[in-house]
Design a protein around this motif. Sequence first.
Motif, PDB file in Angstrom:
ATOM      1  N   GLY A  59       0.816  -1.194   0.000  1.00 13.20           N
ATOM      2  CA  GLY A  59       0.000   0.000   0.000  1.00 13.20           C
ATOM      3  C   GLY A  59       0.858   1.255   0.000  1.00 13.20           C
ATOM      4  O   GLY A  59       0.597   2.202  -0.731  1.00 13.20           O
ATOM      5  N   GLY A  60       1.880   1.228   0.827  1.00 12.92           N
ATOM      6  CA  GLY A  60       2.747   2.394   0.942  1.00 12.92           C
ATOM      7  C   GLY A  60       3.522   2.676  -0.331  1.00 12.92           C
ATOM      8  O   GLY A  60       3.670   3.832  -0.742  1.00 12.92           O
ATOM      9  N   ILE A  61       4.024   1.627  -0.959  1.00 17.18           N
ATOM     10  CA  ILE A  61       4.799   1.791  -2.191  1.00 17.18           C
ATOM     11  C   ILE A  61       3.904   2.315  -3.314  1.00 17.18           C
ATOM     12  O   ILE A  61       4.276   3.252  -4.033  1.00 17.18           O
ATOM     13  N   LEU A  62       2.727   1.739  -3.452  1.00 16.36           N
ATOM     14  CA  LEU A  62       1.782   2.203  -4.474  1.00 16.36           C
ATOM     15  C   LEU A  62       1.428   3.670  -4.236  1.00 16.36           C
ATOM     16  O   LEU A  62       1.443   4.491  -5.161  1.00 16.36           O
ATOM     17  N   GLY A 100      -3.852  -0.435  -2.280  1.00 11.98           N
ATOM     18  CA  GLY A 100      -2.703  -1.341  -2.205  1.00 11.98           C
ATOM     19  C   GLY A 100      -2.821  -2.340  -1.067  1.00 11.98           C
ATOM     20  O   GLY A 100      -2.462  -3.516  -1.209  1.00 11.98           O
ATOM     21  N   GLN A 101      -3.312  -1.878   0.062  1.00  8.80           N
ATOM     22  CA  GLN A 101      -3.509  -2.774   1.205  1.00  8.80           C
ATOM     23  C   GLN A 101      -4.556  -3.842   0.889  1.00  8.80           C
ATOM     24  O   GLN A 101      -4.386  -5.011   1.258  1.00  8.80           O
ATOM     25  N   LEU A 102      -5.626  -3.458   0.213  1.00 10.07           N
ATOM     26  CA  LEU A 102      -6.653  -4.432  -0.169  1.00 10.07           C
ATOM     27  C   LEU A 102      -6.107  -5.468  -1.151  1.00 10.07           C
ATOM     28  O   LEU A 102      -6.409  -6.664  -1.035  1.00 10.07           O
ATOM     29  N   ILE A 103      -5.318  -5.012  -2.107  1.00 10.57           N
ATOM     30  CA  ILE A 103      -4.727  -5.946  -3.068  1.00 10.57           C
ATOM     31  C   ILE A 103      -3.820  -6.938  -2.354  1.00 10.57           C
ATOM     32  O   ILE A 103      -3.915  -8.152  -2.578  1.00 10.57           O
ATOM     33  N   ALA A 104      -2.966  -6.432  -1.483  1.00  8.80           N
ATOM     34  CA  ALA A 104      -2.053  -7.317  -0.738  1.00  8.80           C
ATOM     35  C   ALA A 104      -2.840  -8.285   0.146  1.00  8.80           C
ATOM     36  O   ALA A 104      -2.542  -9.488   0.177  1.00  8.80           O
ATOM     37  N   ALA A 105      -3.841  -7.782   0.831  1.00  2.30           N
ATOM     38  CA  ALA A 105      -4.638  -8.634   1.717  1.00  2.30           C
ATOM     39  C   ALA A 105      -5.390  -9.706   0.941  1.00  2.30           C
ATOM     40  O   ALA A 105      -5.517 -10.846   1.403  1.00  2.30           O
ATOM     41  N   SER A 106      -5.864  -9.362  -0.253  1.00  2.00           N
ATOM     42  CA  SER A 106      -6.604 -10.348  -1.045  1.00  2.00           C
ATOM     43  C   SER A 106      -5.719 -11.510  -1.466  1.00  2.00           C
ATOM     44  O   SER A 106      -6.179 -12.642  -1.549  1.00  2.00           O
ATOM     45  N   PHE A 107      -4.439 -11.224  -1.709  1.00  2.00           N
ATOM     46  CA  PHE A 107      -3.510 -12.311  -2.039  1.00  2.00           C
ATOM     47  C   PHE A 107      -3.139 -13.130  -0.804  1.00  2.00           C
ATOM     48  O   PHE A 107      -2.999 -14.345  -0.881  1.00  2.00           O
ATOM     49  N   HIS A 140     -13.152 -11.367  -1.890  1.00  2.00           N
ATOM     50  CA  HIS A 140     -14.326 -10.788  -1.251  1.00  2.00           C
ATOM     51  C   HIS A 140     -13.942  -9.682  -0.274  1.00  2.00           C
ATOM     52  O   HIS A 140     -14.796  -8.911   0.170  1.00  2.00           O
ATOM     53  N   ILE A 141     -12.672  -9.586   0.023  1.00  2.00           N
ATOM     54  CA  ILE A 141     -12.183  -8.542   0.920  1.00  2.00           C
ATOM     55  C   ILE A 141     -12.428  -7.149   0.329  1.00  2.00           C
ATOM     56  O   ILE A 141     -12.474  -6.156   1.042  1.00  2.00           O
ATOM     57  N   PHE A 142     -12.629  -7.089  -0.990  1.00  2.00           N
ATOM     58  CA  PHE A 142     -12.886  -5.809  -1.636  1.00  2.00           C
ATOM     59  C   PHE A 142     -14.248  -5.226  -1.270  1.00  2.00           C
ATOM     60  O   PHE A 142     -14.545  -4.088  -1.630  1.00  2.00           O
ATOM     61  N   TYR A 143     -15.065  -5.964  -0.535  1.00  2.00           N
ATOM     62  CA  TYR A 143     -16.307  -5.398  -0.017  1.00  2.00           C
ATOM     63  C   TYR A 143     -16.019  -4.265   0.962  1.00  2.00           C
ATOM     64  O   TYR A 143     -16.872  -3.423   1.222  1.00  2.00           O
ATOM     65  N   TYR A 144     -14.808  -4.246   1.509  1.00  2.00           N
ATOM     66  CA  TYR A 144     -14.403  -3.183   2.429  1.00  2.00           C
ATOM     67  C   TYR A 144     -14.018  -1.899   1.697  1.00  2.00           C
ATOM     68  O   TYR A 144     -13.783  -0.875   2.328  1.00  2.00           O
ATOM     69  N   PHE A 145     -13.928  -1.965   0.371  1.00  2.00           N
ATOM     70  CA  PHE A 145     -13.450  -0.815  -0.384  1.00  2.00           C
ATOM     71  C   PHE A 145     -14.239   0.472  -0.131  1.00  2.00           C
ATOM     72  O   PHE A 145     -13.621   1.527   0.064  1.00  2.00           O
ATOM     73  N   PRO A 146     -15.574   0.463  -0.120  1.00  2.00           N
ATOM     74  CA  PRO A 146     -16.288   1.732   0.122  1.00  2.00           C
ATOM     75  C   PRO A 146     -15.908   2.391   1.455  1.00  2.00           C
ATOM     76  O   PRO A 146     -15.684   3.603   1.509  1.00  2.00           O
ATOM     77  N   ALA A 147     -15.804   1.588   2.507  1.00  2.00           N
ATOM     78  CA  ALA A 147     -15.424   2.142   3.813  1.00  2.00           C
ATOM     79  C   ALA A 147     -13.991   2.658   3.790  1.00  2.00           C
ATOM     80  O   ALA A 147     -13.689   3.727   4.336  1.00  2.00           O
TER      81      ALA A 147
END
Length: 85
Positions: free
Chosen positions: A1-4, A34-41, A47-54
Amino acid sequence: GGILSYLIMILLKKKMNLSVLVISISGGITHNIGQLIAASFVVNNFHIFYYFPALLIAGTITGLLIGIVSERILKILKPDFLIKG
């Protein structure tokens, strides 16, 4: 996330010359992406992308606050960094 986030903020500053506030908000949002992408892997579940709006709201708010503080700090420090000649 930080690098992105870092790469996006550099790109926005150099190519588009946007304000500190806009760059900071963009950094907050892209950090969360970036954090969501890393966490999904890590969890092997998109399905972790459901947190994206928040996280979009949170990234916008934190980016805004950091941008406001950064603008104020830069106004104080900038005169000291100007080269007189």
